[in-house]
Motif scaffolding. Sequence first.
Motif, mmCIF file in Angstrom:
data_model
loop_
_atom_site.group_PDB
_atom_site.id
_atom_site.type_symbol
_atom_site.label_atom_id
_atom_site.label_comp_id
_atom_site.label_asym_id
_atom_site.label_seq_id
_atom_site.Cartn_x
_atom_site.Cartn_y
_atom_site.Cartn_z
ATOM 1 N N ARG A 99 -1.148 -0.675 9.201
ATOM 2 C CA ARG A 99 -0.658 -1.500 10.316
ATOM 3 C C ARG A 99 0.564 -2.320 9.928
ATOM 4 O O ARG A 99 1.483 -2.482 10.708
ATOM 5 N N ARG A 100 0.501 -2.877 8.711
ATOM 6 C CA ARG A 100 1.645 -3.682 8.243
ATOM 7 C C ARG A 100 1.578 -3.815 6.733
ATOM 8 O O ARG A 100 0.537 -3.599 6.119
ATOM 9 N N PHE A 153 9.276 -0.560 -3.133
ATOM 10 C CA PHE A 153 8.046 -0.146 -2.468
ATOM 11 C C PHE A 153 8.072 -0.518 -0.985
ATOM 12 O O PHE A 153 7.768 0.301 -0.118
ATOM 13 N N LEU A 154 8.460 -1.754 -0.679
ATOM 14 C CA LEU A 154 8.555 -2.200 0.716
ATOM 15 C C LEU A 154 9.609 -1.409 1.486
ATOM 16 O O LEU A 154 9.402 -1.056 2.654
ATOM 17 N N GLY A 161 8.109 4.251 8.218
ATOM 18 C CA GLY A 161 7.713 3.807 9.553
ATOM 19 C C GLY A 161 6.659 2.724 9.589
ATOM 20 O O GLY A 161 6.101 2.430 10.647
ATOM 21 N N VAL A 162 6.376 2.070 8.460
ATOM 22 C CA VAL A 162 5.401 0.990 8.415
ATOM 23 C C VAL A 162 6.082 -0.314 8.817
ATOM 24 O O VAL A 162 7.229 -0.571 8.433
ATOM 25 N N ASN A 163 5.363 -1.155 9.567
ATOM 26 C CA ASN A 163 5.853 -2.482 9.924
ATOM 27 C C ASN A 163 5.825 -3.350 8.661
ATOM 28 O O ASN A 163 4.765 -3.721 8.178
ATOM 29 N N VAL A 164 7.002 -3.659 8.121
ATOM 30 C CA VAL A 164 7.109 -4.431 6.878
ATOM 31 C C VAL A 164 7.591 -5.836 7.210
ATOM 32 O O VAL A 164 8.649 -6.005 7.821
ATOM 33 N N GLN A 165 6.807 -6.815 6.802
ATOM 34 C CA GLN A 165 7.226 -8.211 6.959
ATOM 35 C C GLN A 165 8.134 -8.577 5.798
ATOM 36 O O GLN A 165 7.875 -8.195 4.654
#
Length: 167
Positions: A99-100, A153-154, A161-165
């Motif tokens: 998810r994130r 990594f981030l 396509g991952v939601n990265v904060q």
Amino acid sequence: MSPVPKRAGVLFDSGRMYYGRLPRAIIGGSALLLAGILLAIFITDALQSEPVAWTSIACALILITFLAFGFSRIQVLENEVRLRWFPFYRRRIPIAAIRRAAPATVHGLRYGFGLRFGAFGLGIIQDTGPAVQLDAGRGYLLSLGSADRQARFLAALAAAGVNVQRF
């Protein structure tokens, strides 16, 4: 440390990450303590009177020595994240299930080291310092050892396509 060679479909590969200085000192101290106890057992001829005790201590020494060579490896592929903590854990997480992801930091021995379970979910903790928290149904806390590795990594997760904060 040399960069890990790129393979087709691999967006990030941490390479083998070994324990940091503090965990190595704890493991080494434990191994020395158990070896000293075994030596005392041999010197005092307690082998005949307490066979279960020395066998248990010898098994603990073997296990700790085995764990001293443990490492973790984290990979981001186009469709999954692969987690490995040698010798006991392997996991593949589909990118769609994440998810994130958020940057985190592992401070001291707050989380312990090795494969850890806690309020954060499952942790693969090799050292203190930069880490990433993944939310994939259950949480994962992954220590990465360096800010550069954390940023790569981030970035790989964001590219997949991952939601990265951000920080």
